[in-house]
Motif scaffolding. Structure first.
Motif, short mmCIF file in Angstrom:
data_model
loop_
_atom_site.label_atom_id
_atom_site.label_comp_id
_atom_site.label_asym_id
_atom_site.label_seq_id
_atom_site.Cartn_x
_atom_site.Cartn_y
_atom_site.Cartn_z
N TYR A 96 16.65 1.63 27.20
CA TYR A 96 15.75 0.56 27.69
C TYR A 96 15.56 -0.41 26.75
O TYR A 96 15.57 -1.66 26.66
N PHE A 97 15.20 0.21 25.36
CA PHE A 97 15.18 -0.47 24.29
C PHE A 97 16.45 -1.29 23.61
O PHE A 97 16.17 -2.59 23.18
N ALA A 98 17.44 -0.71 23.77
CA ALA A 98 18.64 -1.39 23.32
C ALA A 98 18.87 -2.50 24.54
O ALA A 98 19.24 -3.62 23.99
N PHE A 124 14.81 -2.36 33.13
CA PHE A 124 13.79 -1.82 33.98
C PHE A 124 14.43 -0.62 34.74
O PHE A 124 13.49 0.35 34.84
N ARG A 125 15.61 -0.42 35.09
CA ARG A 125 16.06 0.92 35.69
C ARG A 125 15.87 1.82 34.86
O ARG A 125 15.72 3.00 35.01
N PRO A 221 8.26 -1.25 36.75
CA PRO A 221 9.65 -1.50 37.07
C PRO A 221 9.75 -1.39 38.66
O PRO A 221 10.72 -1.88 39.14
N LEU A 222 8.81 -0.93 39.48
CA LEU A 222 9.01 -0.61 40.72
C LEU A 222 9.07 -2.09 41.28
O LEU A 222 9.86 -2.50 42.32
N ASP A 223 8.04 -2.90 40.85
CA ASP A 223 8.00 -4.50 41.14
C ASP A 223 8.94 -5.41 40.81
O ASP A 223 9.70 -5.81 41.54
N LYS A 224 9.62 -5.06 39.49
CA LYS A 224 10.33 -5.80 38.76
C LYS A 224 11.78 -5.76 39.59
O LYS A 224 12.73 -6.42 39.53
N LEU A 225 12.19 -4.35 39.85
CA LEU A 225 13.28 -4.11 40.60
C LEU A 225 13.42 -4.25 42.16
O LEU A 225 14.39 -4.25 42.58
N GLY A 226 12.29 -4.69 42.59
CA GLY A 226 12.09 -4.84 44.03
C GLY A 226 11.97 -3.82 44.85
O GLY A 226 12.30 -3.91 46.19
N LEU A 227 11.94 -2.61 44.24
CA LEU A 227 11.64 -1.51 45.14
C LEU A 227 10.49 -1.47 45.91
O LEU A 227 10.37 -0.79 46.79
#
Length: 259
Positions: A96-98, A124-125, A221-227
């Motif tokens: 994630y940091f990479a 975000f995944r 991440p759930l929001d950003k990924l659209g899940l």
């Protein structure tokens, strides 16, 4: 690598302060939009949020090395479940940091051809996988502590010669605990488990804080990924709460969950 780890440790507090300010701006922007504030003020808040996000990415340069070092230490844990959850979590954090570093290079103009949307989705995944491992570790810790607490209560009740499992008293014959007159047996067991869970979390503040912090972070991440679309207000509130809890663990190190 050790130099990068030391640098990361020094910038950690500043990064968390920036994170709290960023999500406070997100929450404020949502409130201003909802109450019909001027477009110019909303634009300024969004710009400030963007600057804070970019500043955080700069402060997180080198955090991948820190996460890899933490993963190397977690490999030597004796508990198999903890070893798996913590190691996989740190490895996902490193990835994630990479990805976050690549995004910083793209947004700062060092690598203008970077597909920022693609790299943001990747980051975000990995962030989501890391949080899932953290919550799995929390659930495992809670289960172990509940079993220990239940065994301790059973030993105390055997010594005293009465009572109900979990330290909760039930009524005698004809009382609420009697089948047909009170709660069903399943509901009573569930109530006892909830009371036991509350007792365990109340007695272990580091675990309670870690559960709340990871649960709040999960919405991002759930929001950003659209899940699961939560909206900027919920994301801002959850991010702000988790940031405050993270700062609290820096101020009071005994509140940090170990290992």
């Amino acid at each position: 690598m050790d130099a990068w780890v030391r640098f990361s440790a020094q910038s950690q507090a500043r990064e968390r302060l920036c994170r709290a300010a960023q999500y406070a701006c997100s929450l404020l922007g949502h409130a201003l939009q909802k109450h019909g504030a001027s477009p110019e003020l909303q634009k300024q808040i969004r710009q400030l949020e963007g600057h804070l996000s970019l500043g955080r990415k700069l402060l997180r340069l080198g955090n991948s090395a820190d996460a890899l070092e933490s993963a190397k230490r977690a490999v030597h844990l004796s508990d198999v479940v903890l070893r798996f959850c913590i190691t996989v979590s740190h490895l996902n954090r490193a990835l994630y940091f990479a990805c976050d570093n690549v995004l910083w290079a793209g947004k700062s103009g060092l690598a203008p051809r970077v597909d920022q949307e693609k790299w943001a989705q990747r980051s975000f995944r990995y962030y989501l996988f890391s949080l899932i491992m953290n919550l799995s570790r929390d659930a495992y810790e809670v289960r172990l502590l509940m079993e220990q607490e239940s065994s301790a209560c059973s030993r105390r009740l055997k010594g005293s010669g009465g009572g109900a499992p979990g330290g909760v008293e039930t009524a005698g014959p004809g009382g609420p605990g009697t089948p047909g007159r009170g709660l069903p047996q399943l509901a009573l067991k569930l109530q006892l488990r909830v009371l036991l869970l509350a007792r365990v979390l109340r007695g272990h503040p580091p675990l309670l804080l870690d559960v709340v912090r990871n649960a709040c972070d999960l919405f991002i991440p759930l929001d950003k990924l659209g899940l699961w679309r939560c909206g900027p207000g919920i994301v801002g509130l959850c991010g702000l709460v988790s940031s405050i809890l993270s700062i609290l663990t820096l101020i009071c190190p005994w509140l940090r969950l170990k290992p």
